[in-house]
Design a protein around this motif. Structure first.
Motif, PDB file in Angstrom:
ATOM      1  N   SER A  11       0.733  -1.108   0.093  1.00  0.00           N
ATOM      2  CA  SER A  11      -0.007  -0.006   0.053  1.00  0.00           C
ATOM      3  C   SER A  11       0.756   1.350   0.011  1.00  0.00           C
ATOM      4  N   GLY A  12       0.261   2.269  -0.210  1.00  0.00           N
ATOM      5  CA  GLY A  12       0.861   3.749  -0.346  1.00  0.00           C
ATOM      6  C   GLY A  12       1.289   4.396   1.057  1.00  0.00           C
ATOM      7  N   VAL A  13       1.265   5.600   1.234  1.00  0.00           N
ATOM      8  CA  VAL A  13       1.743   6.377   2.529  1.00  0.00           C
ATOM      9  C   VAL A  13       0.547   7.497   2.666  1.00  0.00           C
ATOM     10  N   ARG A  14       0.399   7.673   4.054  1.00  0.00           N
ATOM     11  CA  ARG A  14      -0.484   8.785   4.209  1.00  0.00           C
ATOM     12  C   ARG A  14       0.056  10.108   4.033  1.00  0.00           C
ATOM     13  N   ALA A  15       1.343  10.364   4.178  1.00  0.00           N
ATOM     14  CA  ALA A  15       2.047  11.796   4.331  1.00  0.00           C
ATOM     15  C   ALA A  15       3.336  11.648   3.679  1.00  0.00           C
ATOM     16  N   VAL A  16       3.728  12.869   3.267  1.00  0.00           N
ATOM     17  CA  VAL A  16       5.188  12.810   2.625  1.00  0.00           C
ATOM     18  C   VAL A  16       6.068  13.997   3.333  1.00  0.00           C
ATOM     19  N   LEU A  17       7.006  13.567   3.873  1.00  0.00           N
ATOM     20  CA  LEU A  17       7.762  14.299   4.604  1.00  0.00           C
ATOM     21  C   LEU A  17       8.992  15.116   3.674  1.00  0.00           C
ATOM     22  N   VAL A  18       9.187  16.378   3.464  1.00  0.00           N
ATOM     23  CA  VAL A  18       9.925  16.918   2.409  1.00  0.00           C
ATOM     24  C   VAL A  18      11.345  17.628   3.339  1.00  0.00           C
ATOM     25  N   GLY A  19      12.475  17.050   3.099  1.00  0.00           N
ATOM     26  CA  GLY A  19      13.641  17.593   3.891  1.00  0.00           C
ATOM     27  C   GLY A  19      14.962  17.720   2.727  1.00  0.00           C
ATOM     28  N   PRO A  20      16.073  17.946   3.313  1.00  0.00           N
ATOM     29  CA  PRO A  20      17.148  18.308   2.440  1.00  0.00           C
ATOM     30  C   PRO A  20      18.188  17.270   2.394  1.00  0.00           C
ATOM     31  N   GLU A  21      17.578  16.025   2.914  1.00  0.00           N
ATOM     32  CA  GLU A  21      18.768  14.811   3.049  1.00  0.00           C
ATOM     33  C   GLU A  21      19.067  14.420   1.611  1.00  0.00           C
TER      34      GLU A  21
END
Length: 485
Positions: free
Chosen positions: A226-236
């Protein structure tokens, strides 16, 4: 002594001092000799990992990584047990263990999302077997040990409550009960909260980036999860899928430092790999064993020896030594029982990457990981330059403007000989992303030397541009925060 890259750059117009072959100027990268490997690895490296447990992890990871490379490279997929390209999972659905997806089928919900094991065939690493996966003796022992770890926490809690209630007013027993309850609270299994995982990073939901989430659902469906509930966007210079909350919802951490040096197909392969962890039964991604490992790490931290500045400090360290050694022993056993399974899951996640993005793109992801340190260094240099506004053009614009575009331009200029050098260094050092991953050069070899696999998903320019537009605002926010420091 090996010459530094700077010294070689100054003498790049001469022949190799070891074999006499004419050297090619490495430019801003290391100049080295492809014929004899002179100066292929000029950087100093601390070979000794800190801590007994970390050294054990790395040693086992290399051993199992080599064994499984041989095993999986010679394996073949069982007839009729290959996931169908048409299988699509609906948002929030989880593939049921052992199910063979038919064209157009929707994966049915099934618990925690752990299930199908794949096996890369010698000719095609993307051939992921979806036959039922047996837990095995090591997996069974790991599960039993994890139950025992959690049982200790439960025993502390129940014992503490009994002493506190039944023995109230009888000497020091209630105080001991309170201490036991406090220990149980400290050592309890912890479930991550999305706010804590996110920190200051932007959080994207489906309504914020419908194009991106549609792509994630499509990739997850082809992989068999299954997919994801949220996406966190960072610089890594990294990416990962993890879980949060008691219901174990998934969240993708998308590192822009890695995202912007990849081609669109490599991005597909990267995401396929991350979702592959949940399709191939990675023990450490499971609720039972994963929380037990986290609890043991908490115990290690709580029982760690303190700096002894007094007699009391020596006494405390002496009293905590037996449980500390016991925890180290249990953690080492659990590492040993689960690491081979985790290594296998990494290889099979690579197969998922090849399945959705193509074997060439999946091998390209390995190359990007090998140059990740250089990309991270370039990002830091760009941040410093933006803060000081070096360069005439940059003085007339916002300091953070164009940060990711410049990083992407740097990634595009990394020459083939630098990638080759990094591959050879990886083979010499046994490079790993971390102590749970197989050696990167073996992962790449398995993808690059097998039969070429075409991608199930191709990111066309229109769709790619739509996703980039959805990521533009959070990317700008991350860049501004980096420049502000």
């Amino acid at each position: 002594m090996t010459e530094t890259a700077q010294a070689v750059h100054r003498e790049a117009d001469r022949d190799c001092p070891a074999c006499g072959v004419r050297l090619t100027d490495g430019g801003r990268h290391v100049t080295w000799c492809a014929a004899c490997d002179w100066n292929v690895d000029p950087e100093e490296q601390d070979e000794q990992a800190p801590g007994r447990i970390e050294r054990l992890r790395r040693r086992l990871a290399r051993r199992y990584g080599e064994q499984l490379f041989t095993e999986l490279s010679g394996a073949t997929a069982s007839p009729g047990a290959v996931a169908s390209p048409g299988a699509v999972a609906s948002p929030g659905a989880v593939a049921s263990p052992g199910a063979v997806a038919s064209p157009g089928a929707v994966a049915s919900p099934a618990g925690d999302g752990r299930g199908n094991e794949g096996s890369g065939a010698a000719g095609s690493p993307a051939a992921a077997v979806t036959s039922p996966r047996r837990l095995g003796a090591a997996g069974g022992l790991a599960a039993a040990l994890a139950v025992m770890v959690h049982a200790v926490t439960v025993a502390l809690l129940t014992g503490g409550l009994w002493l506190l209630v039944a023995e109230w007013g009888r000497g020091l027993l209630p105080a001991l009960g309170g201490l036991m309850i406090g220990l149980a609270v400290v050592l309890r299994p912890r479930f991550q909260r999305l706010s804590r995982l996110a920190g200051d990073r932007p959080v994207l939901r489906r309504t914020d980036a419908p194009g991106l989430f549609a792509l994630l659902d499509e990739i997850a469906g082809h992989v068999g999860t299954s997919g994801v509930r949220a996406v966190l966007v960072g610089p890594e210079v990294n990416a990962s899928v993890t879980v949060y909350g008691t219901r174990q919802h998934r969240v993708l951490s998308l590192g822009l430092g890695l995202w912007h040096v990849m081609t669109p197909q490599e991005r597909i392969a990267l995401l396929g790999h991350e979702f592959g962890h949940y399709a191939h039964g990675d023990t450490r991604h499971g609720l039972l064993v994963g929380t037990a490992l986290d609890s043991l790490e908490t115990w290690r931290y709580t029982l760690a020896a303190k700096r002894a500045d007094s007699l009391m400090d020596h006494f405390v360290n002496l009293m905590t030594a037996p449980p500390r050694l016991l925890v180290d022993g249990v953690l080492a056993v659990l590492e040993h029982l689960t690491l081979r399974d985790t290594q296998r899951a990494e290889y099979l996640a690579d197969s998922s990457a090849a399945l959705v993005g193509g074997s060439a793109a999946a091998a390209g992801v390995m190359d990007r990981l090998l140059v990740g340190g250089g990309v991270d260094g370039e990002l830091r240099r760009e941040i410093v330059a933006a803060r000081t506004r070096i360069g005439g053009a940059r003085r007339r614009e916002e300091p953070a403007a164009g940060l990711w575009e410049r990083l992407a331009a740097f990634g595009a200029t990394i020459p083939p000989h630098e990638y080759e050098r990094r591959r050879r260094v990886a083979e010499r050092r046994g490079h790993q992303v971390d102590s749970t991953h197989p050696p990167t050069h073996l992962r790449r070899r398995r993808l690059a030397e097998g039969e070429r696999t075409e991608a199930l998903i191709e990111l066309d320019p229109v769709r790619s541009a739509r996703i980039e537009a959805e990521l533009a605002a959070p990317a700008r926010r991350v860049a501004e925060e980096l420049v502000r420091g």
